[in-house]
Design a protein around this motif. Sequence first.
Motif, PDB file in Angstrom:
ATOM      1  N   PHE A   1       5.579  -1.218   6.451  1.00 54.55           N
ATOM      2  CA  PHE A   1       6.150  -2.553   6.591  1.00 54.55           C
ATOM      3  C   PHE A   1       7.629  -2.369   6.883  1.00 54.55           C
ATOM      4  CE2 PHE A   1       2.543  -3.272   3.707  1.00 54.55           C
ATOM      5  CZ  PHE A   1       1.872  -4.211   4.468  1.00 54.55           C
ATOM      6  N   PRO A   2       8.275  -3.391   7.450  1.00 56.65           N
ATOM      7  CA  PRO A   2       9.708  -3.226   7.724  1.00 56.65           C
ATOM      8  C   PRO A   2      10.454  -2.733   6.483  1.00 56.65           C
ATOM      9  CG  PRO A   2       8.925  -5.307   8.612  1.00 56.65           C
ATOM     10  CD  PRO A   2       7.781  -4.700   7.850  1.00 56.65           C
ATOM     11  N   GLY A   3      11.026  -1.548   6.585  1.00 57.29           N
ATOM     12  CA  GLY A   3      11.810  -1.029   5.478  1.00 57.29           C
ATOM     13  C   GLY A   3      11.043  -0.222   4.454  1.00 57.29           C
ATOM     14  N   VAL A   4       9.715  -0.288   4.464  1.00 57.96           N
ATOM     15  CA  VAL A   4       8.931   0.425   3.460  1.00 57.96           C
ATOM     16  C   VAL A   4       7.727   1.093   4.117  1.00 57.96           C
ATOM     17  CG1 VAL A   4       7.735   0.243   1.261  1.00 57.96           C
ATOM     18  CG2 VAL A   4       9.459  -1.434   1.852  1.00 57.96           C
ATOM     19  N   GLN A   5       7.502   2.359   3.803  1.00 56.50           N
ATOM     20  CA  GLN A   5       6.263   3.010   4.207  1.00 56.50           C
ATOM     21  C   GLN A   5       5.272   2.822   3.061  1.00 56.50           C
ATOM     22  OE1 GLN A   5       5.770   4.202   7.217  1.00 56.50           O
ATOM     23  NE2 GLN A   5       3.650   4.759   6.787  1.00 56.50           N
ATOM     24  N   ALA A   6       4.313   1.933   3.248  1.00 58.64           N
ATOM     25  CA  ALA A   6       3.435   1.583   2.129  1.00 58.64           C
ATOM     26  C   ALA A   6       2.367   2.640   1.891  1.00 58.64           C
ATOM     27  CB  ALA A   6       2.788   0.222   2.366  1.00 58.64           C
TER      28      ALA A   6
ATOM     29  N   ASN B   1       2.235  -0.422  -9.916  1.00 58.92           N
ATOM     30  CA  ASN B   1       2.562  -1.491  -8.971  1.00 58.92           C
ATOM     31  C   ASN B   1       3.360  -0.912  -7.820  1.00 58.92           C
ATOM     32  OD1 ASN B   1       1.314  -3.476 -10.279  1.00 58.92           O
ATOM     33  ND2 ASN B   1       3.155  -4.528 -10.971  1.00 58.92           N
ATOM     34  N   GLY B   2       2.968  -1.287  -6.604  1.00 54.91           N
ATOM     35  CA  GLY B   2       3.719  -0.812  -5.458  1.00 54.91           C
ATOM     36  C   GLY B   2       3.289   0.567  -4.992  1.00 54.91           C
ATOM     37  N   ALA B   3       2.257   1.136  -5.610  1.00 58.15           N
ATOM     38  CA  ALA B   3       1.813   2.464  -5.182  1.00 58.15           C
ATOM     39  C   ALA B   3       1.077   2.384  -3.854  1.00 58.15           C
ATOM     40  CB  ALA B   3       0.916   3.090  -6.245  1.00 58.15           C
ATOM     41  N   GLY B   4       0.654   1.181  -3.471  1.00 55.95           N
ATOM     42  CA  GLY B   4      -0.001   1.015  -2.183  1.00 55.95           C
ATOM     43  C   GLY B   4      -1.477   0.700  -2.310  1.00 55.95           C
TER      44      GLY B   4
ATOM     45  N   THR C   1      -2.389  -2.650  -0.745  1.00 56.05           N
ATOM     46  CA  THR C   1      -2.277  -2.554   0.705  1.00 56.05           C
ATOM     47  C   THR C   1      -3.520  -1.897   1.284  1.00 56.05           C
ATOM     48  OG1 THR C   1       0.075  -2.240   0.397  1.00 56.05           O
ATOM     49  CG2 THR C   1      -0.795  -1.772   2.582  1.00 56.05           C
TER      50      THR C   1
ATOM     51  N   TYR D   1      -4.657  -6.550   6.773  1.00 51.58           N
ATOM     52  CA  TYR D   1      -3.619  -5.854   7.537  1.00 51.58           C
ATOM     53  C   TYR D   1      -4.289  -4.890   8.509  1.00 51.58           C
ATOM     54  CZ  TYR D   1      -0.578  -7.096   3.578  1.00 51.58           C
ATOM     55  OH  TYR D   1       0.103  -7.743   2.609  1.00 51.58           O
TER      56      TYR D   1
ATOM     57  N   ASP E   1       3.346   6.104  -4.739  1.00 54.27           N
ATOM     58  CA  ASP E   1       4.263   5.933  -3.611  1.00 54.27           C
ATOM     59  C   ASP E   1       3.551   6.053  -2.269  1.00 54.27           C
ATOM     60  OD1 ASP E   1       6.258   5.601  -5.416  1.00 54.27           O
ATOM     61  OD2 ASP E   1       6.926   7.680  -5.337  1.00 54.27           O
ATOM     62  N   GLY E   2       2.367   5.475  -2.168  1.00 51.93           N
ATOM     63  CA  GLY E   2       1.672   5.441  -0.887  1.00 51.93           C
ATOM     64  C   GLY E   2       0.940   6.709  -0.519  1.00 51.93           C
TER      65      GLY E   2
END
Lengths: 343, 506
Positions: B18-23, B43-46, B49, B58, B220-221
């Motif tokens: 995503f803009p600014g983040v590699q998910a 949370n936010g680990a991907g 997504t 997506y 972290d994705g």
Amino acid sequence: MTETAITKPNPETERQPASTEITKQAWPIRFLWKLADSRELTLVILIALLVVVMTVVYPNNFPTRYNFSAVMLNAAQNSILVAGMMLLMIGGTFDLSIGSALALSGVVAGVVVAWWGLPAEAGLLAGIAAGAFCGLINGVIVTRININALIATLATMAIFRGATQLVSGTGVTPIGDGFKAYGQASFLGMQSPFWFALFVVAAGWWLVARTRYFRQFYFIGGNAHAAQLSGIRVARITLTGFIIMGALAGLAGVLGSARLNSAVVSAGIGVELSVITAAVLGGASLRGGEGSVLGGVLGVLLIALVQNALIINGVGVYWQNIIVGLVLLFAVSLDRFKQTHRS
Amino acid sequence: MTKATTTRLKVSGCSKGFPGVQALTEVSLTVGAGEIHALLGENGAGKSTLGKIIAGVYHWDAGAIEFDGIALDRLDETSAGALGIGIVHQEGSLVGQLSIAENIFAGRQPIGRFNVVDRREMVRRTRELLNQLGVSLDPWTPVRALSTAQAQIVEIAKALSRDLKLLILDEPTSALTLTETARLFDLVRGLKASGVSIIYVSHRLSEIFELCDRVTVLKDGQVTGRRLLAETNQDELIRLMVGRDVHFARESNLAPGELVLEVNSVAAAPFVRNASFSVRRGEIVCLAGLVGSGRSEVCETIFGTRRHERGEIRLHGTRMRFEGPWDAMAAGVGMVPEDRKTAGLFLAKSLAENITIAVLSKVSPGGVISDRAIASYADRYVKELNIATPDILQLVGNLSGGNQQKVLLAKWLAPEPDLLIVDEPTRGVDVGARAEIYRLLRALRAKGFALLVVSSDLTEVLTLADRIVVMADGRTVGELPGDVADEESVLRLATQHTSIQSAGAA
């Protein structure tokens, strides 16, 4: 905006300010960013541009003291109104009845002075009080009976207009010389509505930007539920906002009738939409939580200048509306630009 | 443990930015038919997504996805639905004004004679689905009239209403009670038995061990590990998730101080019928019970957002009656609400403004806002609570869930209340932030705050509470000391619906 994009906890990406992205971009984009970030700046630039171009093209008609004074006189009424409308819109609401409240206030002042023979000052105060009372009614309907502001003030717009006709029939003409002075006296070459507007705008700007009381409107507009749970008396403060709006509509109505020495029942028809247009142009959002009185006033000035420029150009009155609409769309498109290019 | 005979879904080397983040970076995942596969991560680990990519929400940037052996080059929500892929979103995808039945069959209503929506059939099938899930709701109820948990159930029913081959459940239990969770698990197991594959996105370890066959851990994705759940343990999975060990140990408090809050026989119709308990200085009291047992409503009554018609609320021995939160705040009560996004925070405002909203009078001497005072408050709490943010002017909406929760806590620490009510302190917060929040709440207890915590997470209640007050059906039905209570004793109280005051109740 995606959930993942905003909740990514990686400290490296999070610690980078969002603006580092844009330094890599070409200057037109960067320039648009700057514009998008401050609506006030955008408006100042547009106004300056317009003034410079008009001065160069029409050196005899535009940059004259008479023209300046005329533009300011025309902008005075809406500048007073936009201060109140901005406050309401920051708080996430608005008032469509201001044109009717304005007419009612003018008529009340006329009745008090011309028919009852009371002094001009009594008329002035009675007019403002009538406006404030209209605001109180709106506020009570919206905050205590919980009727949507659109519907509530649409209804009172009709009611106040009807009341205006009921009170005075076709209006009050003439009102009186003492009263007339409040609208026609001139100081430093500018007529009194300008000075009233300047005072309201300067005070409103400072109060809304800097004081605790008015800061609460930003929170209410941002998230009314959270504001309530943060100890903000949402209903009471919104009610105050409506009363302030009404009182300012009253002031504008009194000044308008003083300027003409006549209170007409058709005063202020359609003024609510041009004021909301100026407020949106000045950075207000219908969702609430953003905007500044300064922005709203700059919006009023830009519209007034565009209209003035078109008149000097000899462009037809129909075009004025089209161009005001286009300016509004341009300003709001900047917001969309900001939203799609952030994140 | 099922041996996956056929591969239902194969994701290989999938990346998404995503803009600014590699998910997501080159994530691979294989799910067999009839397998319950857990996607675990903070949370936010991907993980959400990845779930959304598989459900066609997506599009992926790189990599390949195969479904039932067929390579897919494009996938949108409609084609994913046609393939038999269903998803239950973390945050609702329901239309509040429409009824349960209309939501479940949105866009695919059964058609009867004359090409008109067959409402009777729609209602019949809705009722059937809801019965399968063990709830009895009127199919004509508008969704906005439902509680969070009920809406979640409708979401699940909506996914089930299709012919399913793969069901993605994204944090399905975050709003569910234990009974509802157990019912959901039964249902998921039933689906599995009929050959449906399930991707279960969660960060609740106990659930994953109870329900799933295999787990893929994301951080972290990136995939940090794949395990058979039978061959791993909680500590190992936590290490894979956060890269370090985290322990939630109980810590008993020192002797609590004098009484701060007394709630005596309070009733506030219709949710609170008879609540009695007390909280002392330097004590954490947890209100436990099922969703709908009236816990949050009791808190709202204490905070002045709900009126009580019977009973009394005393603060420091004085009987109180609050007109609204402002009165409660003036009396030294603060409340961190359950839903931080709609009730707690101003997402479009800066961190500094959010932290100082409850102390506006302190940052505006003489009624004029002082940016310096705001900044000093914000700086202090950013440091004290270890909030990860580039600066104090950052919009709160841009912070991660855990940091948002810390900002919300900071907002209520700033007025220094005597009594702090915290409704669901760690909902939607990852393991790391959870540990920090527990530490913080204990630090507050040590400072002499009286803390009243509501939580649906029984492990959390047992970890935090000095005393546990159990509610059922709007009544306080019992009280247990935190150090002797266990899941069973709390649940036994919570599920008994007769209002018998146990011997230990105040």
